[in-house]
Design an enzyme around this catalytic site. Sequence first.
Site, PDB file in Angstrom:
ATOM      1  CG  HIS A  12      -2.226  -0.817   1.152  1.00 55.35           C
ATOM      2  ND1 HIS A  12      -3.296  -0.662   0.609  1.00 55.35           N
ATOM      3  CD2 HIS A  12      -1.902  -2.412   1.215  1.00 55.35           C
ATOM      4  CE1 HIS A  12      -4.173  -1.792   0.682  1.00 55.35           C
ATOM      5  NE2 HIS A  12      -3.352  -2.548   1.195  1.00 55.35           N
TER       6      HIS A  12
ATOM      7  CG  ASP B 152       0.647   9.160   0.420  1.00 50.95           C
ATOM      8  OD1 ASP B 152       0.818   8.286   0.901  1.00 50.95           O
ATOM      9  OD2 ASP B 152       0.089  10.260   0.775  1.00 50.95           O
TER      10      ASP B 152
END
Length: 469
Positions: A157, A365
């Site tokens: 993730h 991110d």
Amino acid sequence: MSRLVVVSNRIADPRKTAAGGLAVALGEVLNNSGGLWFGWSGKLVDEPVGTDLPVHKQQAGPVTLATMDLTREDYEAYYVGYSNGVLWPVLHYRLDLADFDAGYIEGYRRVNQTFARKLMELLRPDDIVWVQDYHLIPLAAELRALGCQQRIGFFLHIPLPPPLIFAAIPGHDWLMKGLCSYDLVGFQSRADLDNFTRYIQDEAHAQDLGEGRWRVFNRTLQAGAFPIGIDVKEFESLAAGAESMDMFERMRREYSRRKLLVGVDRLDYSKGLPQRLRAFRELLAKYPESRKSATLIQIASPSREDVSAYTDILHELESLCGSINGNYGELDWMPVRYMHRTVARARLPGLYRASRVALVTPLRDGMNLVAKEYIAAQDPDDPGVLVLSRFAGAAEQLKEALLVNPYDTAGTAEAIHVALEMPLEERQQRHQALLATIRKADVHWWCDSYLHLLGQAEAEESGTPWLRL
């Protein structure tokens, strides 16, 4: 039909909407197969390391939730020390913040070995196992060592850095070999996938078999980019709820003479919060017309506050906010409204909808779902503008956002000014395209496309039916 087994550091009851879109999406697939969700309970016990702790089971409809407690020593080594003290900073390109020398890796191995041993007792021969995130990279290798023949997939993730950064981790080859023990490895972006394939080619001399398949460490695996989305319908429903509408009306009344900008982040050095505040300060300095007309609401929810790096960034943010408000604020206007707490998820859509601009400007991110939530919350007749870091995984999909380099203070300030002054027609066109993107590649698409590919690979190799969604 094969049963789906999801393994993650923490689990959530998929029946509870507060669990968020990911839990709901996984819950749907788990419901369809009568699945199992396995992970840490979130509880710590005062027992010696090596104590044989039991697995706790409970039913959430047709889904079995199976959890294990951790000893305090294992928690400190596996979760705080290695997962968040080594892997998190390195995978976010912050070698300077990684604590390589504390010896946490043994605790990380030990917990993954324990999870594998306990999970093996629960598996059925035709299960499909889907492991989530960086806490559990070696889990497939540990399962294979115990004789597990089931199909195992992994999804990261958070970002995967370039090979030379990843190779700074002592034992990086062991970690990568663990990744290659999976049958399908999924990443958030093409950039992360490219970094993975470069590593296995350069360091492990992997053979490219085409169509995302590789021969490496004497086995065949598949790798791909599967950008995670949000449940757009669920979020739109949340936006129409009473708490969201109350927040929207309150913001509209209180800031009727202002243009709101919003940032919603966990307090983390990867989110670029000091850089964002400096860009906002540059906006006020360079464009005097923005003074008394633009207000930034910055929410930084608490995160890992026992780690010194987080304490440092908290103090830096408080200092920057005080400086900006002290230098530019008036009796009837404060430029920055800073909140170091969590805002209820049911209220966030109203805040997003009331804001003319969203600042999603991480230094790095994996994806960043706030960007997608902001898009889903907008009024299509009068939408706001998304200012998005090019270093967020979401930037690969959300091309119609204003993409910025968060390290470029002046450039980010200029983009914020453009966003504040953007005419309605352009805002509508950008929003329409962005909304179409997040609708097409929502969290259900992410789940279905990943599991379909994992299931297809199983059918090709073993001839057994794959999980149908």
